[in-house]
Design a protein around this motif. Structure first.
Motif, PDB file in Angstrom:
ATOM      1  N   VAL A  88       0.747  -1.133   0.049  1.00 39.11           N
ATOM      2  CA  VAL A  88       0.150   0.026  -0.134  1.00 39.11           C
ATOM      3  C   VAL A  88       0.985   1.277   0.006  1.00 39.11           C
ATOM      4  N   THR A  89       2.035   1.307   0.851  1.00 39.44           N
ATOM      5  CA  THR A  89       2.956   2.337   0.974  1.00 39.44           C
ATOM      6  C   THR A  89       3.429   2.854  -0.432  1.00 39.44           C
ATOM      7  N   ASP A  90       4.037   1.515  -1.023  1.00 38.60           N
ATOM      8  CA  ASP A  90       4.541   1.540  -2.444  1.00 38.60           C
ATOM      9  C   ASP A  90       3.566   2.164  -3.517  1.00 38.60           C
ATOM     10  N   LEU A  91       2.287   1.747  -3.508  1.00 31.01           N
ATOM     11  CA  LEU A  91       1.483   2.297  -4.366  1.00 31.01           C
ATOM     12  C   LEU A  91       1.043   3.780  -4.188  1.00 31.01           C
ATOM     13  N   ASN A  92       1.002   3.954  -2.861  1.00 30.49           N
ATOM     14  CA  ASN A  92       0.566   5.513  -2.652  1.00 30.49           C
ATOM     15  C   ASN A  92       1.679   6.378  -2.933  1.00 30.49           C
ATOM     16  N   LYS A  93       3.067   5.972  -2.646  1.00 31.43           N
ATOM     17  CA  LYS A  93       4.177   6.836  -3.160  1.00 31.43           C
ATOM     18  C   LYS A  93       4.299   6.840  -4.646  1.00 31.43           C
ATOM     19  N   ALA A  94       3.799   5.826  -5.302  1.00 33.84           N
ATOM     20  CA  ALA A  94       3.959   5.848  -6.797  1.00 33.84           C
ATOM     21  C   ALA A  94       2.917   6.918  -7.368  1.00 33.84           C
ATOM     22  N   MET A  95       1.702   6.688  -6.755  1.00 32.14           N
ATOM     23  CA  MET A  95       0.504   7.451  -7.305  1.00 32.14           C
ATOM     24  C   MET A  95       0.878   8.986  -6.946  1.00 32.14           C
ATOM     25  N   THR A  96       1.389   9.147  -5.805  1.00 31.39           N
ATOM     26  CA  THR A  96       1.848  10.801  -5.608  1.00 31.39           C
ATOM     27  C   THR A  96       2.853  11.231  -6.689  1.00 31.39           C
ATOM     28  N   LEU A  97       3.842  10.369  -6.875  1.00 26.59           N
ATOM     29  CA  LEU A  97       4.581  10.595  -7.889  1.00 26.59           C
ATOM     30  C   LEU A  97       4.238  10.917  -9.296  1.00 26.59           C
ATOM     31  N   VAL A  98       3.206  10.109  -9.606  1.00 30.97           N
ATOM     32  CA  VAL A  98       2.534  10.326 -11.018  1.00 30.97           C
ATOM     33  C   VAL A  98       1.838  11.577 -11.086  1.00 30.97           C
ATOM     34  N   ASP A  99       0.941  11.849  -9.943  1.00 32.41           N
ATOM     35  CA  ASP A  99       0.128  12.914  -9.797  1.00 32.41           C
ATOM     36  C   ASP A  99       1.002  14.231  -9.919  1.00 32.41           C
ATOM     37  N   MET A 100       2.185  14.304  -9.291  1.00 36.66           N
ATOM     38  CA  MET A 100       3.062  15.433  -9.429  1.00 36.66           C
ATOM     39  C   MET A 100       3.657  15.559 -10.792  1.00 36.66           C
ATOM     40  N   THR A 101       3.973  14.349 -11.295  1.00 38.90           N
ATOM     41  CA  THR A 101       4.529  14.465 -12.721  1.00 38.90           C
ATOM     42  C   THR A 101       3.544  14.832 -13.699  1.00 38.90           C
ATOM     43  N   MET A 102       2.485  14.331 -13.826  1.00 39.90           N
ATOM     44  CA  MET A 102       1.587  14.316 -14.598  1.00 39.90           C
ATOM     45  C   MET A 102       0.240  15.363 -14.487  1.00 39.90           C
ATOM     46  N   SER A 103       0.683  16.648 -14.110  1.00 35.23           N
ATOM     47  CA  SER A 103      -0.290  17.516 -13.598  1.00 35.23           C
ATOM     48  C   SER A 103      -1.767  17.427 -14.031  1.00 35.23           C
ATOM     49  N   ASN A 104      -1.815  16.981 -15.702  1.00 34.22           N
ATOM     50  CA  ASN A 104      -3.178  17.225 -16.342  1.00 34.22           C
ATOM     51  C   ASN A 104      -3.869  15.788 -16.017  1.00 34.22           C
ATOM     52  N   MET A 105      -3.327  14.808 -15.372  1.00 36.27           N
ATOM     53  CA  MET A 105      -4.110  13.588 -15.407  1.00 36.27           C
ATOM     54  C   MET A 105      -5.506  13.676 -14.127  1.00 36.27           C
ATOM     55  N   SER A 106      -6.467  13.364 -14.344  1.00 38.03           N
ATOM     56  CA  SER A 106      -7.585  13.452 -13.521  1.00 38.03           C
ATOM     57  C   SER A 106      -7.518  12.530 -12.608  1.00 38.03           C
ATOM     58  N   GLY A 107      -8.534  12.584 -11.537  1.00 42.74           N
ATOM     59  CA  GLY A 107      -8.507  11.675 -10.299  1.00 42.74           C
ATOM     60  C   GLY A 107      -8.922  10.346 -10.706  1.00 42.74           C
ATOM     61  N   SER A 108     -10.032  10.304 -11.821  1.00 45.27           N
ATOM     62  CA  SER A 108     -10.333   9.250 -12.418  1.00 45.27           C
ATOM     63  C   SER A 108      -9.260   8.293 -12.954  1.00 45.27           C
ATOM     64  N   SER A 109      -8.463   9.115 -13.550  1.00 43.89           N
ATOM     65  CA  SER A 109      -7.516   8.389 -14.465  1.00 43.89           C
ATOM     66  C   SER A 109      -6.173   7.857 -13.529  1.00 43.89           C
ATOM     67  N   LEU A 110      -6.087   8.527 -12.145  1.00 40.27           N
ATOM     68  CA  LEU A 110      -4.993   8.129 -11.309  1.00 40.27           C
ATOM     69  C   LEU A 110      -5.802   6.600 -10.551  1.00 40.27           C
ATOM     70  N   TYR A 111      -6.951   6.800 -10.370  1.00 36.23           N
ATOM     71  CA  TYR A 111      -7.777   5.656  -9.779  1.00 36.23           C
ATOM     72  C   TYR A 111      -7.628   4.253 -10.774  1.00 36.23           C
ATOM     73  N   SER A 112      -7.755   4.578 -12.165  1.00 36.35           N
ATOM     74  CA  SER A 112      -7.552   3.624 -12.917  1.00 36.35           C
ATOM     75  C   SER A 112      -6.318   3.121 -13.164  1.00 36.35           C
ATOM     76  N   LEU A 113      -5.146   3.907 -13.007  1.00 33.99           N
ATOM     77  CA  LEU A 113      -3.855   3.387 -13.157  1.00 33.99           C
ATOM     78  C   LEU A 113      -3.573   2.662 -11.686  1.00 33.99           C
ATOM     79  N   LYS A 114      -4.237   2.883 -10.650  1.00 32.61           N
ATOM     80  CA  LYS A 114      -4.096   2.248  -9.548  1.00 32.61           C
ATOM     81  C   LYS A 114      -4.429   0.872  -9.510  1.00 32.61           C
TER      82      LYS A 114
END
Length: 202
Positions: A88-114
């Motif tokens: 869970v920690t690894d997944l959350n860190k990765a999602m945070t990094l993707v969210d910071m790197t890809m500012s145009n990605m929506s919340g639903s896209s992040l959830y889909s990636l997860k």
């Protein structure tokens, strides 16, 4: 007062001590005795004491076995809990990094990636960290969820098969693509080839 003469003959097989101790409670022992006076009473008391000692040893062995099983079960649960927390920690860190790197990605896209990354880890028999490390390599503004996961899949497969880190696997695949002027859609072919070569060499 008369003299006592007691003769006791017992035939015991001691080759399997633990089995014998466990079975002593229900075991019938044949004893031949010549006794006068109070000898039978004394012999009976001695045998009862032996039986009680055997019962105590048997109970102790059962207690030790039960305690070991409990400790093993607790250690297993502890390890599983630690692995789950780590995932869970690894997944959350990765999602945070993707969210910071890809500012145009929506919340639903992040959830889909997860969700898709968890499915990929399960389908490819890889750890969550291997998958998250792979897709964060490809996270940039020009990528979508599907393109990131498509690029990550050969990296995850090569990493799982070879034991290399996701970063090393991605570098190996990219290096071969560049060396032979191959297009990105050849990544899976490159990963399969490296995996095959490595298994044949081994």
């Amino acid at each position: 007062m008369s003299d006592f003469k007691i003769k006791v003959t017992a035939d015991l097989d001691t080759s399997q001590v633990e089995a014998k101790l466990m079975a002593l409670q229900n075991r019938k022992i044949t004893i031949q005795a010549n006794a006068n006076g109070n000898g039978l009473s004394n012999m009976n008391n001695s045998l009862q004491q032996i039986q009680n000692n055997a019962n105590n040893v048997s109970a102790s062995l059962k207690g030790i076995a039960t305690t070991k099983l409990k400790v093993d079960a607790l250690n297993f649960l502890k390890n599983q809990t630690e692995n789950a927390v780590r995932s869970v920690t690894d997944l959350n860190k990765a999602m945070t990094l993707v969210d910071m790197t890809m500012s145009n990605m929506s919340g639903s896209s992040l959830y889909s990636l997860k969700q898709q990354s968890l499915s990929m880890a399960k389908d490819l028999s890889a750890t969550t960290k291997t998958v998250t490390d792979a897709f964060t390599i490809y996270a940039n503004e020009n990528e979508s969820v599907s393109s990131m996961l498509n690029k990550a899949q050969p990296t995850v497969l090569l990493s799982a098969a070879s034991g290399m880190s996701s970063s090393s696997s991605a570098d190996a695949i990219q290096g071969i693509l560049n060396q032979f002027n191959l297009s990105e859609d050849q990544e899976m072919h490159v990963a399969d080839t490296i995996e095959k070569l490595s298994s044949e060499i081994a």
